[in-house]
Structures are given as structure tokens and as C-alpha cells.
Design a protein around this motif. Structure first.
Motif, PDB file in Angstrom:
ATOM      1  N   UNK A 105       6.877 -12.361 -53.853  1.00  0.00           N
ATOM      2  CA  UNK A 105       6.795 -10.893 -54.517  1.00  0.00           C
ATOM      3  C   UNK A 105       5.215 -10.631 -55.903  1.00  0.00           C
ATOM      4  N   UNK A 106       5.109 -11.529 -56.720  1.00  0.00           N
ATOM      5  CA  UNK A 106       3.988 -11.176 -57.358  1.00  0.00           C
ATOM      6  C   UNK A 106       2.828 -10.519 -56.447  1.00  0.00           C
ATOM      7  N   UNK A 107       2.785 -11.900 -55.750  1.00  0.00           N
ATOM      8  CA  UNK A 107       1.489 -12.130 -54.828  1.00  0.00           C
ATOM      9  C   UNK A 107       1.064  -9.958 -54.193  1.00  0.00           C
ATOM     10  N   UNK A 108       2.339  -9.368 -53.786  1.00  0.00           N
ATOM     11  CA  UNK A 108       2.459  -8.526 -52.150  1.00  0.00           C
ATOM     12  C   UNK A 108       2.436  -7.551 -54.244  1.00  0.00           C
ATOM     13  N   UNK A 109       2.442  -7.521 -54.950  1.00  0.00           N
ATOM     14  CA  UNK A 109       2.381  -6.663 -55.948  1.00  0.00           C
ATOM     15  C   UNK A 109       0.908  -6.358 -56.384  1.00  0.00           C
ATOM     16  N   UNK A 110       0.364  -7.856 -56.809  1.00  0.00           N
ATOM     17  CA  UNK A 110      -0.897  -7.855 -56.909  1.00  0.00           C
ATOM     18  C   UNK A 110      -2.142  -7.266 -55.759  1.00  0.00           C
ATOM     19  N   UNK A 111      -1.747  -7.347 -54.625  1.00  0.00           N
ATOM     20  CA  UNK A 111      -2.283  -6.624 -53.483  1.00  0.00           C
ATOM     21  C   UNK A 111      -2.281  -5.263 -53.880  1.00  0.00           C
ATOM     22  N   UNK A 112      -1.324  -4.691 -54.022  1.00  0.00           N
ATOM     23  CA  UNK A 112      -0.261  -3.283 -53.977  1.00  0.00           C
ATOM     24  C   UNK A 112      -1.209  -2.979 -54.608  1.00  0.00           C
ATOM     25  N   UNK A 113      -1.135  -3.343 -56.611  1.00  0.00           N
ATOM     26  CA  UNK A 113      -2.123  -2.791 -57.306  1.00  0.00           C
ATOM     27  C   UNK A 113      -3.741  -2.303 -57.115  1.00  0.00           C
ATOM     28  N   UNK A 114      -4.099  -3.649 -56.270  1.00  0.00           N
ATOM     29  CA  UNK A 114      -5.562  -3.831 -55.739  1.00  0.00           C
ATOM     30  C   UNK A 114      -5.730  -3.002 -55.016  1.00  0.00           C
ATOM     31  N   UNK A 115      -4.901  -2.420 -54.220  1.00  0.00           N
ATOM     32  CA  UNK A 115      -5.486  -1.335 -53.382  1.00  0.00           C
ATOM     33  C   UNK A 115      -5.344   0.028 -53.971  1.00  0.00           C
ATOM     34  N   UNK A 116      -4.244   0.007 -55.023  1.00  0.00           N
ATOM     35  CA  UNK A 116      -3.736   1.395 -56.333  1.00  0.00           C
ATOM     36  C   UNK A 116      -5.671   1.440 -56.811  1.00  0.00           C
ATOM     37  N   UNK A 173      -8.520  -7.048 -51.640  1.00  0.00           N
ATOM     38  CA  UNK A 173      -7.694  -8.340 -52.202  1.00  0.00           C
ATOM     39  C   UNK A 173      -6.923  -9.192 -51.328  1.00  0.00           C
ATOM     40  N   UNK A 174      -7.090  -9.062 -50.281  1.00  0.00           N
ATOM     41  CA  UNK A 174      -7.039  -9.909 -49.334  1.00  0.00           C
ATOM     42  C   UNK A 174      -7.824  -9.705 -48.441  1.00  0.00           C
ATOM     43  N   UNK A 175      -8.976  -9.809 -48.381  1.00  0.00           N
ATOM     44  CA  UNK A 175     -10.280  -9.360 -47.366  1.00  0.00           C
ATOM     45  C   UNK A 175      -9.942  -8.878 -45.930  1.00  0.00           C
ATOM     46  N   UNK A 176      -8.860  -7.889 -45.795  1.00  0.00           N
ATOM     47  CA  UNK A 176      -9.296  -6.789 -44.969  1.00  0.00           C
ATOM     48  C   UNK A 176     -10.132  -5.638 -45.489  1.00  0.00           C
ATOM     49  N   UNK A 177     -10.312  -5.027 -44.249  1.00  0.00           N
ATOM     50  CA  UNK A 177     -11.475  -4.017 -44.660  1.00  0.00           C
ATOM     51  C   UNK A 177     -10.245  -2.363 -44.773  1.00  0.00           C
ATOM     52  N   UNK A 178     -10.736  -1.872 -45.435  1.00  0.00           N
ATOM     53  CA  UNK A 178     -10.136  -0.456 -46.065  1.00  0.00           C
ATOM     54  C   UNK A 178     -11.294   0.689 -45.954  1.00  0.00           C
ATOM     55  N   UNK A 179     -10.328   1.731 -45.688  1.00  0.00           N
ATOM     56  CA  UNK A 179     -11.587   3.843 -45.823  1.00  0.00           C
ATOM     57  C   UNK A 179     -11.271   4.709 -46.485  1.00  0.00           C
ATOM     58  N   UNK A 180     -11.519   5.521 -46.955  1.00  0.00           N
ATOM     59  CA  UNK A 180     -11.220   6.646 -47.520  1.00  0.00           C
ATOM     60  C   UNK A 180     -12.884   7.499 -46.743  1.00  0.00           C
TER      61      UNK A 180
END
Length: 155
Positions: A42-53, A129-136
Motif C-alpha cells: 500500500x505504501x509503495x502504491x501511495x508513493x507512486x500516486x504521489x510521484x504521479x501527482x 517513479x516506476x520508470x513508466x513513460x507518462x505524457x500530457x
């Protein structure tokens, strides 16, 4: 001796003390391991969501800043922008921060709507954070005689 006294005296006998059985200890350890594993996941998922935000907010601020710079330019400058994708330099205000550095890539694409209007799209990409590419991306329409507002689209 009464039956009640026998019961209490049998429980207090020094040689008859009992602890937990090995099975009870194993069940307790299994429950504890499950709880700790779930908490870590759960903490790992929370850190991923925080990094994305954080990154989505930074990406939006970078594109907003670039649009504001474009608003200060006249039609003669905007009309010379290349039609295809052009990689832009991100403002040093952002890149001087060590946490941001050069993780983001900003591109501008320009298309003619008609002779007096251009559609300008800024696309920003980064790895999370998870090395996946993101774009906007944000799109604006720049008119020769004054439509200098932009529309938000995020996917």
C-alpha cells in the motif's frame, strides 16, 4: 477440599504452567507477515500516486509557462514556428531544480487552422517513479488578431 479450591489450586501448580503452542505462534506470525506485506504494498502504491501527482503538476506548470511566453510574442514570430514537432528548451526555473533536472521533454507542434490562426500543441513527456513513460498535452489557438486563450486537454 472443596471442588472450587481444587480447581484453583490445580491452575496455580508450579509445574503445570503452559505457554503458546508452536501452531499458535505460526498462525500469529503468518497474520503479522500478511499485515506487514499489505502495508508495504500500500505504501509503495501511495508513493507512486504521489510521484504521479507531483509530476503532472510540474508538467502543467511548465506548459503553462511556455504558453505565457508565447502570448508575449507577436504574430510575425508565431507565424514562423515550424509545422512539425519541435523540441523546446524547458525554462531554467524548472530545470535548475535537481529533483526535476532533465527528466522532462517538451515538444511543440504547430498546425495552420486558416491563414489567420494557428493551433499550437505542447506535449511534455517524462518517466515516473516506476520508470513508466507518462505524457500530457495542452493545445492553444493563436490568432493574428487576438484569440490568445488556450484550452486544456489531458490524456
Amino acid at each position: 477440599m472443596s471442588p472450587v479450591k481444587k480447581l484453583f489450586s490445580a491452575r496455580r501448580a508450579p509445574g503445570r504452567r503452559r505457554g503458546f503452542t508452536i501452531a499458535e505462534v505460526m498462525v500469529a506470525a503468518s497474520v503479522m507477515a500478511l499485515a506487514i506485506t499489505t502495508a508495504i504494498t500500500t505504501m509503495q502504491s501511495a508513493f507512486l500516486a504521489l510521484d504521479s501527482a507531483r509530476n503532472i503538476t510540474l508538467a502543467g506548470q511548465m506548459m503553462q509557462g511556455e504558453f505565457e511566453k508565447m502570448r508575449l510574442k507577436d504574430w510575425a514570430t508565431i507565424s514562423t514556428y515550424a509545422a512539425g514537432p519541435t523540441t523546446l528548451t524547458i525554462d531554467p526555473t524548472f530545470t535548475s531544480n535537481a529533483a526535476i533536472g532533465d527528466r522532462f521533454t517538451l515538444q511543440r507542434t504547430v498546425a495552420d487552422v486558416n491563414a489567420d490562426m494557428k493551433q499550437i500543441t505542447l506535449t511534455i513527456t517524462w518517466n515516473g517513479y516506476d520508470a513508466r513513460p507518462h505524457s500530457r498535452f495542452y493545445t492553444t489557438y493563436y490568432g493574428r488578431n487576438g484569440l490568445y486563450d488556450f484550452f486544456y486537454n489531458s490524456y
